[in-house]
Design an enzyme around this catalytic site. Structure first.
Site: not given
Ligand code: NAD
Length: 519
Positions: A177-178, A201, A276, A310, A411
């Site tokens: 979401w960020n 998605k 990522e 991240c 984190e």
């Molecule tokens: P999240 O893992 O909860 O969700 C990410 C995505 O995955 C969302 O679209 C969510 O709906 C989907 N998802 C969740 N469960 C799933 C499943 N079982 N099967 C398939 N899809 C599923 O993460 P978040 O809370 O949206 O984002 C925050 C995290 O993202 C933080 O940990 C952050 O560090 C990381 N992040 C990483 C980067 C990078 O490039 N390394 C960039 C931004 C954010």
């Protein structure tokens, strides 16, 4: 946060649902984008999406199911196997991406506002991001017709051998979401340039900008089915994409917990996966650094985007000899930060995006206090003029943190900095690498030899020397260890969407004398 419709009841599926909603509420309704058209979710269910600044729902997004995922994947598969996209030359594909870049440039201010409203990012940051995002599309537009195989000077006589690099297949992109629109560029631009079709998605907390963005692909000329977006929960629509037999490649940005789950599911069908994930990145400040520049870099690393990145530099490793003086500089900058409405151009720190994330950050503050870290600023919800919606946290700094504490290891994804002292280079390297993550690190020093030694020793995907938070379409980005698998951006990102095929041509009329023996 996620309501059914106005009266809390599930509505019967059917035509007219959207008009009922429009009639009942002034909220904007977003639809899925599948096969070149905006469509309702098949079950007729919707989710509220909130403005983190006001805490109020401002729009509705589809709560898609496996059925929607299936329709989107089938459209994507048809588009890349039998549709016009499949027959296009690589140069024509590139032209579509270039068209899209131009349209994004034109529509940037509008898209930025949608994103600010949906995830609370600063308009000042989004304005810059939207000006830059077209460059990602232009870069991969240029790469589309430079995907080349090689002729191999093969050791076998009478053989001509070459390689081809072919699109992997349908790509499912799951994003956090960020920075939704940035992630669309990072994932879809190289995938489409490679000749893959995509189903995105976005996060259930911030889907609006990606659904709004989908419209632009029509004007750019992408044939139906090449670019699709479905909204909904991760464990419903997201999981259905991960498990779909016709999805060849998963590209995911999100938490390491979800990433690991997706990786395990994908392994059952040996799907290709790029991840990522999170980080606990150190900003390492040596006594010989330009301390004002370093302080500005450290503040940018942890308080920009409310620490919800991240690459947040959530650990400050500072040489003990300058620690107290350096922390004083940080306090001055943190005190001056203006907290408030993300749409205002002079706001520095906006709201935390989701209620769950807000509670998580406050919980980590309690954990740090219980562990014996010393709170020197912040540590509580922000209040005051311009602060609404109960989702603001003051910029927070803890000193007297040791590497074994949870606040130094896990984190937080919020505006919370842990300060850890170190004595010398060896000590700094040990502490920096002493986490499960390996996304990025900042090194602040005037000593060029030290800068190079540190960049060798840090087990991370990106090292910034005397800068922080710089990213570019030209520069590979990704993590080591629990921060992920694969790289986005740069030339190598396109390889994440290509398979190499080896082609052998026998140039003689001979056939093997003994067919039972390998040649
Ligand atoms: P999240 O893992 O909860 O969700 C990410 C995505 O995955 C969302 O679209 C969510 O709906 C989907 N998802 C969740 N469960 C799933 C499943 N079982 N099967 C398939 N899809 C599923 O993460 P978040 O809370 O949206 O984002 C925050 C995290 O993202 C933080 O940990 C952050 O560090 C990381 N992040 C990483 C980067 C990078 O490039 N390394 C960039 C931004 C954010």
């Amino acid at each position: 946060m996620f309501g059914r419709l106005d009266d809390g009841q599930k509505r019967p599926t059917g035509i007219g649902l959207r008009s009922q909603l429009k009639w009942k509420t002034a909220m904007k309704i977003f639809q899925n984008f599948i096969n070149g058209a905006f469509v309702d979710p098949e079950n007729g269910e919707w989710l509220d999406t909130k403005n983190p600044y006001t805490g109020q729902a401002w729009a509705r997004i589809p709560r898609s199911t496996g059925k929607d995922a299936d329709v989107a994947v089938c459209a994507a598969r048809t588009a890349m196997t039998t549709g016009p996209f499949a027959r296009m030359s690589a140069t024509e594909r590139g032209r579509l991406l270039r068209n899209l870049a131009d349209i994004i440039e034109r529509e940037g201010p509008r898209l930025a506002e949608v994103e600010v409203r949906d995830n609370g990012k600063l308009l000042a940051e989004m304005g810059g991001q939207l000006k830059y995002i077209p460059e990602f599309w232009n870069y991969y537009a240029g790469l589309a017709d430079k995907i080349e195989g090689t002729v191999v000077p093969i050791d076998k006589p009478n053989h001509f051998a070459f390689t081809r690099r072919e699109p992997m297949g349908v790509v499912a992109a799951l994003t956090a979401w960020n920075s939704p629109l940035m992630f669309v560029a990072w994932k879809a631009a190289p995938a489409l340039a490679a000749g893959c079709s995509v189903v995105i998605k976005p996060s259930e907390f911030a889907s609006a900008s990606t659904l709004e963005f989908a419209k632009l692909t029509v004007e750019a000329g992408f044939p139906p089915g090449v670019f699709n977006v479905i909204a909904g929960f991760g464990d419903e629509a997201g999981a259905a994409l991960v498990e779909h037999p016709d999805v060849a490649k998963l590209t995911f940005t999100g938490s390491d917990t979800t990433g690991a789950r997706i990786y395990a599911t994908a392994a059952k069908k040996l799907k290709r996966v790029s991840l990522e994930l999170g980080g606990k990145s150190p900003n390492i400040v040596f006594s010989d650094a330009n301390l004002d520049a370093a302080a500005s870099g450290v503040v940018s690393g942890i308080f920009a985007a409310t620490g919800q990145t991240c690459i947040a530099g959530s650990r400050l490793l500072v040489q003990n000899s300058i620690k107290d003086a350096f922390v004083k500089k940080l306090l001055k900058l943190a005190r001056a930060a203006k907290i408030g409405d993300p749409i205002e151009s002079d706001t520095n720190i906006g709201p935390v995006t989701t209620p769950a994330q807000y509670r998580k950050v406050l919980d980590y503050i309690d954990v740090a206090l219980a562990e014996g870290a010393k709170l020197v600023i912040g540590g509580k919800p922000a209040t005051g003029p311009g602060v609404q919606g109960n989702q603001f946290i003051e910029p927070t700094i803890f000193t007297q943190v040791t590497s074994n504490m949870r606040i130094a290891q896990e984190e937080v994804f919020g505006p919370v900095l842990s300060v850890i002292g170190f004595d010398d280079e060896e000590d700094a390297i040990h502490i920096a690498n002493d986490v499960i993550y390996g996304l990025a690190a900042g090194v602040w020093t005037q000593n060029i030899g030290r800068a190079v030694r540190m960049s060798d020793a840090l087990k991370v995907g990106t090292v910034w020397v005397n800068t922080y938070r710089a990213v570019s379409y030209m520069m590979p980005f990704g993590g080591t260890k629990m921060s992920g698998i694969g790289r986005e951006n740069g030339i190598e990102a396109i390889s994440e969407f290509l398979e190499t095929k080896a082609v052998w041509v026998n140039t003689s009329d001979e056939f093997p004398a003994n067919p039972f023996v390998m040649r």
